[in-house]
Design a protein around this motif. Structure first.
Motif, PDB file in Angstrom:
ATOM      1  N   ALA A   3       0.935  -1.117  -0.119  1.00  0.00           N
ATOM      2  CA  ALA A   3       0.144   0.076  -0.035  1.00  0.00           C
ATOM      3  C   ALA A   3       0.806   1.306  -0.071  1.00  0.00           C
ATOM      4  O   ALA A   3       2.111   1.311   0.617  1.00  0.00           O
ATOM      5  CB  ALA A   3      -0.809   0.145   1.055  1.00  0.00           C
ATOM      6  N   ASN A   4       0.410   2.293  -0.684  1.00  0.00           N
ATOM      7  CA  ASN A   4       1.015   3.456  -0.707  1.00  0.00           C
ATOM      8  C   ASN A   4       0.065   4.599  -0.148  1.00  0.00           C
ATOM      9  O   ASN A   4      -0.818   5.070  -0.466  1.00  0.00           O
ATOM     10  CB  ASN A   4       1.269   3.967  -2.102  1.00  0.00           C
ATOM     11  N   ARG A   7      -1.011   7.823  -1.616  1.00  0.00           N
ATOM     12  CA  ARG A   7      -2.274   7.639  -2.469  1.00  0.00           C
ATOM     13  C   ARG A   7      -3.598   7.434  -1.612  1.00  0.00           C
ATOM     14  O   ARG A   7      -4.508   7.015  -2.232  1.00  0.00           O
ATOM     15  CB  ARG A   7      -1.915   6.411  -3.450  1.00  0.00           C
ATOM     16  N   GLU A   9      -3.999   4.857   0.167  1.00  0.00           N
ATOM     17  CA  GLU A   9      -4.097   3.306   0.503  1.00  0.00           C
ATOM     18  C   GLU A   9      -3.846   2.874   1.834  1.00  0.00           C
ATOM     19  O   GLU A   9      -3.245   3.298   2.488  1.00  0.00           O
ATOM     20  CB  GLU A   9      -3.157   2.531  -0.746  1.00  0.00           C
ATOM     21  N   ARG A  20      -4.063  -5.146  -0.215  1.00  0.00           N
ATOM     22  CA  ARG A  20      -4.031  -3.635  -0.375  1.00  0.00           C
ATOM     23  C   ARG A  20      -5.428  -2.898  -0.443  1.00  0.00           C
ATOM     24  O   ARG A  20      -6.225  -3.735  -1.450  1.00  0.00           O
ATOM     25  CB  ARG A  20      -3.136  -3.075  -1.504  1.00  0.00           C
ATOM     26  N   ARG A  22      -7.318   0.124  -1.982  1.00  0.00           N
ATOM     27  CA  ARG A  22      -7.109   1.486  -2.746  1.00  0.00           C
ATOM     28  C   ARG A  22      -8.263   1.904  -3.088  1.00  0.00           C
ATOM     29  O   ARG A  22      -9.245   1.459  -3.882  1.00  0.00           O
ATOM     30  CB  ARG A  22      -6.329   0.933  -3.967  1.00  0.00           C
ATOM     31  N   SER A  24      -9.963   4.136  -4.798  1.00  0.00           N
ATOM     32  CA  SER A  24      -9.815   4.511  -6.353  1.00  0.00           C
ATOM     33  C   SER A  24     -11.322   5.016  -6.797  1.00  0.00           C
ATOM     34  O   SER A  24     -12.086   5.155  -6.061  1.00  0.00           O
ATOM     35  CB  SER A  24      -9.607   3.617  -7.300  1.00  0.00           C
ATOM     36  N   CYS A  62     -12.796  -1.785  -2.065  1.00  0.00           N
ATOM     37  CA  CYS A  62     -11.568  -0.962  -2.381  1.00  0.00           C
ATOM     38  C   CYS A  62     -10.401  -1.849  -2.443  1.00  0.00           C
ATOM     39  O   CYS A  62      -9.142  -1.612  -2.637  1.00  0.00           O
ATOM     40  CB  CYS A  62     -11.148  -0.079  -1.003  1.00  0.00           C
ATOM     41  N   ASP A  64      -7.521  -4.119  -3.951  1.00  0.00           N
ATOM     42  CA  ASP A  64      -7.016  -4.123  -5.186  1.00  0.00           C
ATOM     43  C   ASP A  64      -5.675  -4.721  -5.402  1.00  0.00           C
ATOM     44  O   ASP A  64      -4.855  -4.163  -4.449  1.00  0.00           O
ATOM     45  CB  ASP A  64      -6.908  -2.595  -5.590  1.00  0.00           C
ATOM     46  N   GLN A  97      -9.090   9.595   3.357  1.00  0.00           N
ATOM     47  CA  GLN A  97      -9.051   9.676   1.673  1.00  0.00           C
ATOM     48  C   GLN A  97     -10.349  10.132   0.885  1.00  0.00           C
ATOM     49  O   GLN A  97     -10.229  11.176  -0.091  1.00  0.00           O
ATOM     50  CB  GLN A  97      -8.679   8.160   0.883  1.00  0.00           C
TER      51      GLN A  97
END
Length: 102
Positions: A3-4, A7, A9, A20, A22, A24, A62, A64, A97
């Protein structure tokens, strides 16, 4: 996949595997279609009224990538088995997020 956090995540461990999450645009649209407006979801979470099913749904959308052999039911059982204390930091990251829109 790692995970970042830059971003938005997050990571969660399910059945011994680190996954992870994410958030998006596509994932959040799918979550919103199932759960209703995301802002209302954030408000319910802030008020301590977020249901386990809603939390699992948000996390599921989420994921991913989604592991091929992982079912939503097994995913939800794993989240519930870990307890809400384990899911709270992940939820906080995703809700952050949603509110910040990175």
């Amino acid at each position: 996949m790692k995970a970042n956090p830059n971003r938005g995540e997050a990571e969660i461990v399910v059945a011994g595997e680190t996954l992870r999450l994410r958030p998006s645009f596509t994932a959040l649209v799918a979550a919103e279609e199932e759960l209703g407006p995301l802002f209302a979801l954030v408000e319910r979470a802030a008020g301590g009224e977020l249901r386990l099913g809603e939390l699992v749904a948000l996390f599921w959308h989420c994921l991913d990538p989604k592991p091929a052999k992982l079912t939503r039911e097994r995913f939800g059982e794993s989240i519930a088995g870990q307890g809400l204390a384990a899911a709270t930091p992940v939820l906080r990251a995703l809700l952050g997020q949603i509110l910040q829109g990175r």
